[in-house]
Scaffold this motif. Structure first.
Motif, short mmCIF file in Angstrom:
data_model
loop_
_atom_site.label_atom_id
_atom_site.label_comp_id
_atom_site.label_asym_id
_atom_site.label_seq_id
_atom_site.Cartn_x
_atom_site.Cartn_y
_atom_site.Cartn_z
N VAL A 17 -56.22 33.90 -67.16
CA VAL A 17 -55.94 34.88 -67.68
C VAL A 17 -55.12 35.29 -67.89
CG1 VAL A 17 -57.35 36.85 -69.06
CG2 VAL A 17 -59.15 35.12 -68.84
N LEU A 18 -55.00 35.99 -66.75
CA LEU A 18 -53.93 36.94 -66.54
C LEU A 18 -52.61 36.08 -66.23
CD1 LEU A 18 -55.41 38.99 -63.56
CD2 LEU A 18 -54.97 40.47 -65.94
N ALA A 19 -52.81 34.84 -65.84
CA ALA A 19 -51.24 34.03 -66.06
C ALA A 19 -51.37 34.35 -68.00
CB ALA A 19 -51.81 33.09 -65.31
N GLY A 20 -51.73 33.64 -68.15
CA GLY A 20 -51.95 33.90 -69.40
C GLY A 20 -51.23 35.11 -70.26
N MET A 21 -51.54 35.79 -69.76
CA MET A 21 -51.53 37.67 -69.77
C MET A 21 -50.16 37.45 -69.77
SD MET A 21 -54.39 39.65 -69.78
CE MET A 21 -53.82 41.75 -70.30
N THR A 22 -49.43 36.94 -68.62
CA THR A 22 -48.05 37.23 -68.29
C THR A 22 -46.78 36.19 -69.43
OG1 THR A 22 -49.24 37.53 -65.92
CG2 THR A 22 -46.87 36.34 -66.47
N THR A 23 -47.87 34.72 -69.39
CA THR A 23 -46.93 34.01 -69.89
C THR A 23 -46.28 34.95 -71.26
OG1 THR A 23 -47.46 32.27 -68.66
CG2 THR A 23 -46.57 31.70 -71.11
N PHE A 24 -47.25 35.45 -72.23
CA PHE A 24 -47.41 35.95 -73.48
C PHE A 24 -46.39 36.60 -73.30
CE2 PHE A 24 -48.93 39.01 -76.29
CZ PHE A 24 -47.92 38.78 -77.25
N ILE A 25 -46.40 37.57 -71.98
CA ILE A 25 -45.82 39.65 -72.61
C ILE A 25 -44.67 38.90 -71.82
CG2 ILE A 25 -45.12 41.30 -70.26
CD1 ILE A 25 -48.11 41.47 -70.22
N ASN A 301 -43.25 29.94 -69.66
CA ASN A 301 -44.00 29.33 -68.77
C ASN A 301 -44.49 29.57 -67.75
OD1 ASN A 301 -45.74 27.87 -70.65
ND2 ASN A 301 -44.32 26.67 -71.45
N PHE A 302 -42.95 28.88 -66.53
CA PHE A 302 -42.91 29.39 -65.22
C PHE A 302 -43.25 30.58 -64.48
CE2 PHE A 302 -39.89 25.59 -65.19
CZ PHE A 302 -40.42 25.35 -64.95
N SER A 303 -43.47 31.81 -65.54
CA SER A 303 -43.73 33.03 -65.52
C SER A 303 -45.51 33.04 -64.29
CB SER A 303 -43.56 34.50 -66.01
OG SER A 303 -44.03 34.03 -67.29
N GLY A 304 -46.10 32.22 -66.41
CA GLY A 304 -47.59 32.07 -65.90
C GLY A 304 -48.65 31.15 -64.80
N ILE A 305 -47.58 30.32 -64.85
CA ILE A 305 -47.55 29.15 -63.59
C ILE A 305 -47.62 29.91 -62.49
CG2 ILE A 305 -46.83 26.98 -62.60
CD1 ILE A 305 -46.00 25.52 -64.77
N SER A 306 -46.50 30.49 -62.48
CA SER A 306 -46.51 31.17 -60.59
C SER A 306 -47.35 32.34 -60.43
CB SER A 306 -44.60 32.55 -60.59
OG SER A 306 -44.41 33.62 -61.78
N SER A 307 -47.81 32.85 -61.61
CA SER A 307 -48.96 33.35 -61.42
C SER A 307 -50.85 33.10 -61.25
CB SER A 307 -49.69 34.92 -63.25
OG SER A 307 -47.91 35.64 -62.63
N GLY A 308 -50.59 31.93 -61.23
CA GLY A 308 -51.55 30.94 -60.77
C GLY A 308 -52.40 30.72 -62.28
N GLY A 309 -51.60 29.95 -63.63
CA GLY A 309 -52.21 29.03 -64.51
C GLY A 309 -52.21 28.21 -64.19
N LYS A 310 -52.84 27.07 -64.11
CA LYS A 310 -53.34 26.06 -64.73
C LYS A 310 -53.83 24.61 -65.01
CE LYS A 310 -53.40 26.20 -59.31
NZ LYS A 310 -54.30 25.82 -58.19
N GLY A 311 -54.61 25.58 -66.25
CA GLY A 311 -55.33 25.11 -67.05
C GLY A 311 -55.21 25.08 -68.82
N LYS A 312 -56.07 25.19 -68.99
CA LYS A 312 -56.26 25.60 -71.04
C LYS A 312 -56.78 26.78 -71.02
CE LYS A 312 -61.00 23.82 -70.79
NZ LYS A 312 -61.76 22.86 -71.47
N VAL A 313 -57.22 27.52 -70.52
CA VAL A 313 -58.17 28.94 -70.59
C VAL A 313 -56.89 29.94 -70.21
CG1 VAL A 313 -59.19 31.09 -69.29
CG2 VAL A 313 -59.97 29.01 -68.57
N SER A 314 -55.38 29.07 -69.67
CA SER A 314 -54.48 29.94 -69.41
C SER A 314 -53.84 29.66 -71.08
CB SER A 314 -53.38 29.56 -68.62
OG SER A 314 -52.11 30.82 -68.67
N ALA A 315 -53.78 29.03 -71.57
CA ALA A 315 -53.08 28.36 -72.41
C ALA A 315 -53.97 28.88 -74.26
CB ALA A 315 -52.99 27.02 -73.19
N LEU A 316 -55.00 28.88 -74.00
CA LEU A 316 -55.82 29.64 -74.54
C LEU A 316 -55.85 31.63 -74.80
CD1 LEU A 316 -58.89 27.87 -75.04
CD2 LEU A 316 -57.16 27.56 -75.93
N THR A 317 -55.82 31.70 -73.74
CA THR A 317 -54.98 33.46 -74.07
C THR A 317 -53.99 34.12 -74.34
OG1 THR A 317 -56.97 33.40 -71.47
CG2 THR A 317 -55.17 35.49 -72.44
#
Length: 427
Positions: A17-25, A301-317
């Protein structure tokens, strides 16, 4: 399920969730920046923002649910310049016809991604020419940012000249750009968005914009109906439409291909490439339907990946946050062009960095690279730059008896670009 496993899953979800928020921001600036560029094609700012938001949200949901990746999909910076300044303003297609070209390109992209054509295409165009295209587009975006900020103005004697450095708008652009540079150097997550917020606050203090302009009743969501399903196929059998489809397809296929390979490699999910690549093609069909410029899997997306984003929860967020941003459009409209111009300048600089990825090649590649990088910004036409570079690359290799170096796909592309030049000059 024991307590330890439950806690681990909860931590994983929290991280996603935090990774998804990071990617969006990190990518929220695209909503405003894309609208600014599309407005030059004749699409209203409100409609462009809504179309961008819906396209990002739906495509990102699709990416997460179908491929189980954390990737967001957004209108590409650079390809939106191709849409507006080349296809609409230079080639003469209406924005409705340009949307149809985006849709058709998405179909072709999806077909390519679903077949064995993909690996063939990857080897067809020399890497140096691909990097040159990115760098050339970067110079174009940089130039657009400089123009919109007032840092560069028209000049009767030299075509362009330095603007008024004492104007409030130019000063605001320079300050915002400096903040972007500092936050980027310090690796601050969401640095561009933070810079936009600071720049807008400064704009209010400098009386460039005013909170009195904040009017939630003035925002018209009905503007979306003017672009949704408003693609036109009336020019489908014309040369400009054909060349628009060709140029969009070439750019989005290779741009998505390069980004995806790097990101999936980082996630150790290379086996998901073809499915994810096909979804990138479908997202361009969605863009044409919703009314915005072509899409790519975002570099942010690299910002989210570096924050631990790996799967669909990050994208859905990220997708949910894009939808929620609909309610912020009246606030986003407060952001002045001077601030958005600083973002364009920064994006252009980032794309120009690709120049340093060039490998040492022969004189033919050097000539082709120079032509691509020069012609794109000086003609305000990405297709002209790509076509000129490809044509000279092929002709010089044939003339020097190195015709075997040129792939069959390059011969085909060169022939199509030559045909376009011939037909364009005879019309």
């Amino acid at each position: 399920m024991n307590q330890q496993t439950l806690t681990l899953q909860q931590n994983n979800i929290k991280t996603e969730v935090l990774a998804g928020m990071t990617t969006f921001i990190s990518s929220a600036y695209i909503i405003m920046t894309n609208a600014l560029i599309l407005s030059d094609a004749g699409i209203s700012s409100d409609a462009a923002m809504i179309a961008t938001i819906f396209t990002c949200a739906v495509s990102t949901f699709l990416m997460g649910l179908v491929s189980n990746t954390p990737f967001i999909v957004v209108p590409g910076m650079g390809i939106n310049s191709l849409f507006t300044y080349t296809i609409v303003n230079s080639m003469g297609l209406s924005w409705q016809s340009a949307l149809a070209a985006v849709f058709v390109s998405g179909i072709i992209f999806t077909i390519i991604a679903s077949t064995k054509i993909t690996p063939i295409l990857m080897k067809s165009i020399p890497n140096n020419l691909k990097h040159a295209i990115t760098a050339g587009v970067g110079f174009l975006i940089l130039f657009i940012g400089l123009q919109k900020s007032g840092l560069v103005i028209s000049n009767e004697n030299t075509l362009v000249g330095l603007g008024n450095l004492g104007s409030k708008e130019v000063i605001l652009t320079l300050i915002t750009l400096l903040i972007i540079f500092i936050l980027d150097l310090r690796k601050v997550s969401g640095g561009i968005l933070i810079s936009i917020l600071i720049g807008t606050a400064l704009a209010i203090i400098m009386n460039i914009t005013s909170l009195d302009n904040l009017d939630f009743t003035a925002f018209n969501i009905n503007e979306f109906k003017n672009v949704f399903l408003n693609l036109s196929f009336r020019d489908i059998f014309t040369v400009p439409f054909f060349m628009a489809v060709l140029s969009i397809t070439v750019v989005i296929v290779f741009e998505n291909m390069g980004i995806l390979y790097g990101m999936l490699g980082t996630l150790n999910k290379e086996e998901s490439f073809q499915r994810t690549f096909a979804l990138a093609g479908i997202s361009n069909m969605i863009a044409g339907v919703f009314g915005t410029s072509p899409t790519i899997v975002a570099a942010e997306n690299f910002s989210g990946i570096s924050s631990g984003g790996k799967g669909k929860v990050s994208a859905l967020t990220s997708g949910i946050l894009f939808l929620l941003s609909l309610f912020l459009i009246p606030v986003l409209k407060l952001i002045p062009n001077s601030v958005i111009s600083s973002v364009l300048i920064f994006i252009g600089i980032l794309m120009i960095q690709t120049f340093f990825d060039l490998e040492k090649g022969d004189i033919i590649e050097t000539i082709s690279i120079a032509i691509i990088i020069t012609v794109i910004p000086l003609t305000y036409n990405i297709v002209n730059g790509i076509a000129s570079g490809f044509i000279i690359y092929t002709i010089l290799n044939i003339a020097s008896n190195q015709y075997k170096k040129v792939s069959p796909a390059m011969y085909i592309l060169t022939g199509l670009f030559l045909l376009n030049f011939i037909l364009s000059t005879s019309m």
